[in-house]
Design a protein around this motif. Structure first.
Motif, PDB file in Angstrom:
ATOM      1  N   PRO A  32      -4.596   8.393   2.163  1.00 38.97           N
ATOM      2  CA  PRO A  32      -5.189   7.346   2.222  1.00 38.97           C
ATOM      3  C   PRO A  32      -5.229   6.701   0.640  1.00 38.97           C
ATOM      4  O   PRO A  32      -6.222   6.537   0.077  1.00 38.97           O
ATOM      5  CB  PRO A  32      -6.958   7.561   2.561  1.00 38.97           C
ATOM      6  CG  PRO A  32      -6.810   9.258   2.181  1.00 38.97           C
ATOM      7  CD  PRO A  32      -5.382   9.772   2.479  1.00 38.97           C
ATOM      8  N   TYR A  33      -4.001   6.180   0.376  1.00 41.08           N
ATOM      9  CA  TYR A  33      -3.832   5.274  -0.680  1.00 41.08           C
ATOM     10  C   TYR A  33      -4.672   4.037  -0.680  1.00 41.08           C
ATOM     11  O   TYR A  33      -4.385   3.347   0.294  1.00 41.08           O
ATOM     12  CB  TYR A  33      -2.214   5.311  -1.189  1.00 41.08           C
ATOM     13  CG  TYR A  33      -1.475   6.536  -1.484  1.00 41.08           C
ATOM     14  CD1 TYR A  33      -2.138   7.337  -2.513  1.00 41.08           C
ATOM     15  CD2 TYR A  33      -0.433   6.908  -0.776  1.00 41.08           C
ATOM     16  CE1 TYR A  33      -1.384   8.464  -2.572  1.00 41.08           C
ATOM     17  CE2 TYR A  33       0.178   8.051  -0.945  1.00 41.08           C
ATOM     18  CZ  TYR A  33      -0.143   8.897  -1.842  1.00 41.08           C
ATOM     19  OH  TYR A  33       0.319   9.886  -2.218  1.00 41.08           O
ATOM     20  N   ALA A  34      -5.205   3.564  -1.780  1.00 39.05           N
ATOM     21  CA  ALA A  34      -5.712   2.286  -1.832  1.00 39.05           C
ATOM     22  C   ALA A  34      -4.675   1.095  -2.071  1.00 39.05           C
ATOM     23  O   ALA A  34      -4.969   0.083  -1.822  1.00 39.05           O
ATOM     24  CB  ALA A  34      -6.809   2.357  -3.067  1.00 39.05           C
ATOM     25  N   THR A  35      -3.419   1.498  -2.302  1.00 42.20           N
ATOM     26  CA  THR A  35      -2.573   0.650  -2.458  1.00 42.20           C
ATOM     27  C   THR A  35      -1.195   1.247  -2.130  1.00 42.20           C
ATOM     28  O   THR A  35      -1.193   2.506  -2.146  1.00 42.20           O
ATOM     29  CB  THR A  35      -2.287   0.175  -4.081  1.00 42.20           C
ATOM     30  OG1 THR A  35      -1.288  -0.830  -4.250  1.00 42.20           O
ATOM     31  CG2 THR A  35      -1.984   1.441  -4.967  1.00 42.20           C
ATOM     32  N   GLN A  36      -0.105   0.366  -1.970  1.00 40.85           N
ATOM     33  CA  GLN A  36       1.150   1.074  -1.456  1.00 40.85           C
ATOM     34  C   GLN A  36       1.825   1.764  -2.384  1.00 40.85           C
ATOM     35  O   GLN A  36       2.256   1.251  -3.494  1.00 40.85           O
ATOM     36  CB  GLN A  36       1.886  -0.305  -0.844  1.00 40.85           C
ATOM     37  CG  GLN A  36       3.329   0.317  -0.188  1.00 40.85           C
ATOM     38  CD  GLN A  36       4.404  -0.788   0.241  1.00 40.85           C
ATOM     39  OE1 GLN A  36       4.072  -1.839  -0.212  1.00 40.85           O
ATOM     40  NE2 GLN A  36       5.131  -0.389   0.863  1.00 40.85           N
ATOM     41  N   MET A  37       2.274   2.963  -1.915  1.00 45.70           N
ATOM     42  CA  MET A  37       2.990   3.773  -2.836  1.00 45.70           C
ATOM     43  C   MET A  37       4.455   4.043  -2.108  1.00 45.70           C
ATOM     44  O   MET A  37       4.490   3.888  -0.928  1.00 45.70           O
ATOM     45  CB  MET A  37       2.442   5.429  -2.657  1.00 45.70           C
ATOM     46  CG  MET A  37       1.278   5.328  -3.386  1.00 45.70           C
ATOM     47  SD  MET A  37       1.213   5.019  -5.282  1.00 45.70           S
ATOM     48  CE  MET A  37      -0.246   5.180  -5.742  1.00 45.70           C
ATOM     49  N   GLU A  38       5.406   3.984  -3.093  1.00 46.16           N
ATOM     50  CA  GLU A  38       6.936   3.835  -2.531  1.00 46.16           C
ATOM     51  C   GLU A  38       7.636   5.242  -3.122  1.00 46.16           C
ATOM     52  O   GLU A  38       8.495   5.215  -4.113  1.00 46.16           O
ATOM     53  CB  GLU A  38       7.303   2.546  -3.165  1.00 46.16           C
ATOM     54  CG  GLU A  38       6.758   1.516  -2.523  1.00 46.16           C
ATOM     55  CD  GLU A  38       7.188   0.178  -3.064  1.00 46.16           C
ATOM     56  OE1 GLU A  38       7.699  -0.697  -2.487  1.00 46.16           O
ATOM     57  OE2 GLU A  38       6.893  -0.099  -4.291  1.00 46.16           O
TER      58      GLU A  38
END
Length: 205
Positions: A189-195
């Protein structure tokens, strides 16, 4: 202890994103970077710059762990069979401080590192004070009885700011959490996109 513990929100502002999704993040008020040059118009970012930002964001998310530790985690992810990016996320989520944070035993990942360091956590009945300790599937992470009386723990448990992910079986009454499986990127559940694929590209140069 992270050198950025006192200035953790600088990571948010440097990235230009609220990476933990916290309501107090300064990015909620101003989206430019820290310092006197933070409002300068941004030039086009190179591929290297994009990859570097992806690495710094992921590294920062887990309490801004050291480059040496992060690189070692990446090297381990390469050795494991399967997709390196997915392996990297799985290894990061297996960190003891990450499990303590995900289980909502503490409010932030920085607090989780301190909580573990100060001896408040047991794994399978044994005290572990190493935040980077790798939790295995089936391991039981437990908050010590006396530590469950701490305001930090009680407030975190009652907070509605975030939910416990499905890959953890948590009993806040007993102060226990069990890792039921290693999560995939889409489950975290990341609050922002991880790549993580860009992180792999960065280290593969």
């Amino acid at each position: 202890m992270s050198k950025r513990h006192a200035a953790k929100y600088k990571i948010d502002r440097r990235m230009g994103e609220n990476i933990w999704g916290r309501p107090k993040s300064p990015v909620n008020r101003r989206e430019y970077g820290p310092g006197q040059h933070g409002q300068r118009r941004k030039s086009k970012v190179s591929d290297f710059g994009t990859q570097l930002k992806a690495k710094q964001k992921l590294k920062g998310y887990y309490g801004n762990i050291s480059e040496k530790q992060f690189r070692a985690t990446y090297t381990e992810a390469v050795r494991v069979k399967g997709d390196t990016g997915e392996n990297l996320i799985g290894l990061l989520e297996r960190r003891l401080d990450a499990v303590v944070y995900r289980a909502k035993f503490v409010p932030t990942v920085f607090a989780a590192r301190q909580f573990v360091n100060h001896g408040h956590i047991k794994v399978n009945g044994r005290r572990v004070n190493i935040p980077s300790y790798k939790v295995k599937v089936g391991d039981v992470v437990e908050v010590k009885d006396t530590s469950r009386q701490m305001i930090l723990f009680m407030e975190a448990v009652q907070s509605g700011e975030r939910d416990v992910p499905d890959y953890l079986d948590v009993d806040h009454g007993k102060g226990t959490a069990k890792l039921s499986r290693v999560p995939t990127l889409s489950e975290v559940p990341y609050a922002t996109q991880m790549e993580p694929s860009l992180v792999v590209e960065f280290y593969s140069r």
